[in-house]
Design a protein around this motif. Sequence first.
Motif, PDB file in Angstrom:
ATOM      1  N   SER A   1      16.745  24.504 -15.388  1.00 33.54           N
ATOM      2  CA  SER A   1      17.382  25.335 -16.418  1.00 33.54           C
ATOM      3  C   SER A   1      17.414  26.797 -15.973  1.00 33.54           C
TER       4      SER A   1
ATOM      5  N   ASP B   1       8.942  32.450 -10.813  1.00 31.51           N
ATOM      6  CA  ASP B   1       8.205  31.226 -11.148  1.00 31.51           C
ATOM      7  C   ASP B   1       6.776  31.345 -10.633  1.00 31.51           C
ATOM      8  N   ALA B   2       5.844  30.793 -11.373  1.00 29.36           N
ATOM      9  CA  ALA B   2       4.441  30.850 -10.986  1.00 29.36           C
ATOM     10  C   ALA B   2       4.140  29.964  -9.779  1.00 29.36           C
TER      11      ALA B   2
ATOM     12  N   ARG C   1       9.755  20.302 -12.959  1.00 28.54           N
ATOM     13  CA  ARG C   1       9.574  18.858 -13.136  1.00 28.54           C
ATOM     14  C   ARG C   1      10.470  18.016 -12.235  1.00 28.54           C
TER      15      ARG C   1
ATOM     16  N   MET D   1      17.443  15.797 -17.044  1.00 32.04           N
ATOM     17  CA  MET D   1      17.908  16.964 -16.295  1.00 32.04           C
ATOM     18  C   MET D   1      19.172  17.556 -16.918  1.00 32.04           C
TER      19      MET D   1
ATOM     20  N   TYR E   1      25.933  12.045 -16.367  1.00 33.40           N
ATOM     21  CA  TYR E   1      25.302  13.353 -16.115  1.00 33.40           C
ATOM     22  C   TYR E   1      26.335  14.320 -15.533  1.00 33.40           C
TER      23      TYR E   1
ATOM     24  N   GLU F   1      14.546  22.125 -21.188  1.00 35.94           N
ATOM     25  CA  GLU F   1      14.871  20.822 -21.810  1.00 35.94           C
ATOM     26  C   GLU F   1      14.439  20.756 -23.266  1.00 35.94           C
TER      27      GLU F   1
ATOM     28  N   ALA G   1       3.796  34.588 -15.179  1.00 30.69           N
ATOM     29  CA  ALA G   1       3.946  35.475 -16.331  1.00 30.69           C
ATOM     30  C   ALA G   1       2.711  35.356 -17.207  1.00 30.69           C
TER      31      ALA G   1
ATOM     32  N   SER H   1      14.217  11.672 -11.208  1.00 30.50           N
ATOM     33  CA  SER H   1      14.844  11.019 -10.064  1.00 30.50           C
ATOM     34  C   SER H   1      16.188  10.402 -10.424  1.00 30.50           C
ATOM     35  N   GLN H   2      16.370   9.999 -11.690  1.00 32.41           N
ATOM     36  CA  GLN H   2      17.549   9.202 -12.039  1.00 32.41           C
ATOM     37  C   GLN H   2      18.689  10.086 -12.549  1.00 32.41           C
TER      38      GLN H   2
ATOM     39  N   GLN I   1       2.501  22.811 -16.099  1.00 35.42           N
ATOM     40  CA  GLN I   1       3.280  21.984 -17.020  1.00 35.42           C
ATOM     41  C   GLN I   1       2.486  21.581 -18.266  1.00 35.42           C
TER      42      GLN I   1
END
Length: 508
Positions: A50, A69-70, A77, A489, A99, A480, A293, A93-94, A449
Amino acid sequence: MARYRDYPEMSLNRRNFLGSGLAASATIGLPRMAFAAEKADVVIIGAGLSGLRSAEILQEQGLKVLVMDANSRVGGRVQTVQTVDGPLDVGASQVGRGYARVIDACQRHGLKLVSEDRDLLPFGSHFSGEWIDGKTWGSNPLNLCEGDERQIPPNLIGQALCSKYNPLQELDDWLDPRFAEYDISLRELLRRKGHSAQAVELAGYSAPGIGIDETSVLRMWQEEVRARIERRMGEAAATAENGPKREHPFGEANDHRDVGGLAAINNIVGGCSALPLAMAAKLGDRVRLGKRAVSIALSDTGGTIACSDGTAFSGRFLICTLPFSMLREVEITGSANPVTRQAITTMPYANTARLYVTIERPFWKEDGLPPSISSDGPMGMFWAVDNHTGEGAHRGMFVLVGRTAQAVSALDRAEAEAMLLGELARLRPASKGAVRVATWKDWLRDPLQRGCGFSLAPGQVNAFARDMIKPWQVMHFAGEHTRRTDFGMESAMESAERAAIEVLERTA
Ligand SMILES: Cc1cc2nc3c(=O)[nH]c(=O)nc-3n(C[C@H](O)[C@H](O)[C@H](O)COP(=O)(O)OP(=O)(O)OC[C@H]3O[C@@H](n4cnc5c(N)ncnc54)[C@H](O)[C@@H]3O)c2cc1C
């Protein structure tokens, strides 16, 4: 095997989506912050799909972006792990036929999609200490279900009953106040519909979401409506000549029929991480890794993010994509936004933990039981993946969700591996020595996460889900968990488009 080809009818036209007027207005000079260490027009927190997608859109429209990003890698993910058996996706993965945004992104970045080769071998159920044959379950003395419930295999009853009462038709119906009365748990729904105690108990093992008590049925139904559409994608075009359609209780046996170069489920060649890596590469020096952050200061004219290493980023606008499981650890100051704050603080996260294995020899040929297992024990599910020859090594996965995932997360990796392999050997002595570990991932234990995906507890759709994505001063929300219509995704990409458009509208 189906190959990815040009797929124009599925690709969203981004420029149409954004509107040409916005592009021109977006490049007009923006006020600059004076105090930040590093400045940009828009600072994006989180380099998952995202965050990267919002950055792509805004950069294309002429804005100066920074993505932080940390982690030391991009993708969040989406994570491909290199193992001795090759690359393994331990996160997403899918890629489904429906999509549009992910397929479009693969196309733009020159990535190939291939039909997923993860057809699962048949399942046996192990409940109350017994092996249960789904075909004879209806007459099994252990079956205390009533009426039509009796015919539903125990490992499918949660999904089946949840789906049976789904009144939603449109993708965003779950947010429609007309359905507000269903912001309840699945247990409460089944109680209202008069289901038996055993059906309710069994539903707890296969209910979508965190569990039968913890997730709003509206949240479960949102995914179900989207999945229904996914199943229909390409159905009309797939013909008998393309091969037989494969059915599977968990929908895990792929429909490999080629429609426009795509099977029903596809994987990105080389692993799913190739997509965020390609997106980040295109953004070049606009991505900062290792930046955690810890606080966000908001005003009406800008926002500043302070990181744990003492650095700071400031922007006229911010887009925050952090899962709320992580954002609740970040101090946010500015005019209060009570609805969003409530969401950040209380939104529950589901977990999944998975042990990926190589099955050196097909032990089911020795004990005569079905290769895959669905159990009410601590092992949860064991998926045996078809190698299409029936002989030699196969891939496999222990899949823990809901309560089994929660329990395994209390163990460290070695303990978890020993417990799972031991439990399999207890149920299936023939498996002893036949299973070799490839890799392990527990998303709850991932420090960036703390879970695998957002949930909404009963009552939370009505309490905050409709309004929580409204901007908080100059900070917009993507990720998401801020989806309106999509899943997986695609929902990350959907949310990125929405947040980028919101920012573009404010820079007009
Ligand atoms: C096991 C698993 C299987 C899945 N399978 C599929 C699938 O097959 N198909 C599918 O479509 N979807 C699947 N998904 C869902 C999909 O992976 C997600 O919906 C999507 O990747 C989420 O993207 P995101 O950008 O919203 O969030 P994330 O990818 O979580 O991005 C958030 C980012 O924020 C960063 N971050 C966290 N805290 C901080 C902080 N304090 N400061 C800075 N950065 C921080 C993180 O490092 C991360 O990179 C799966 C997910 C999991 C976990």
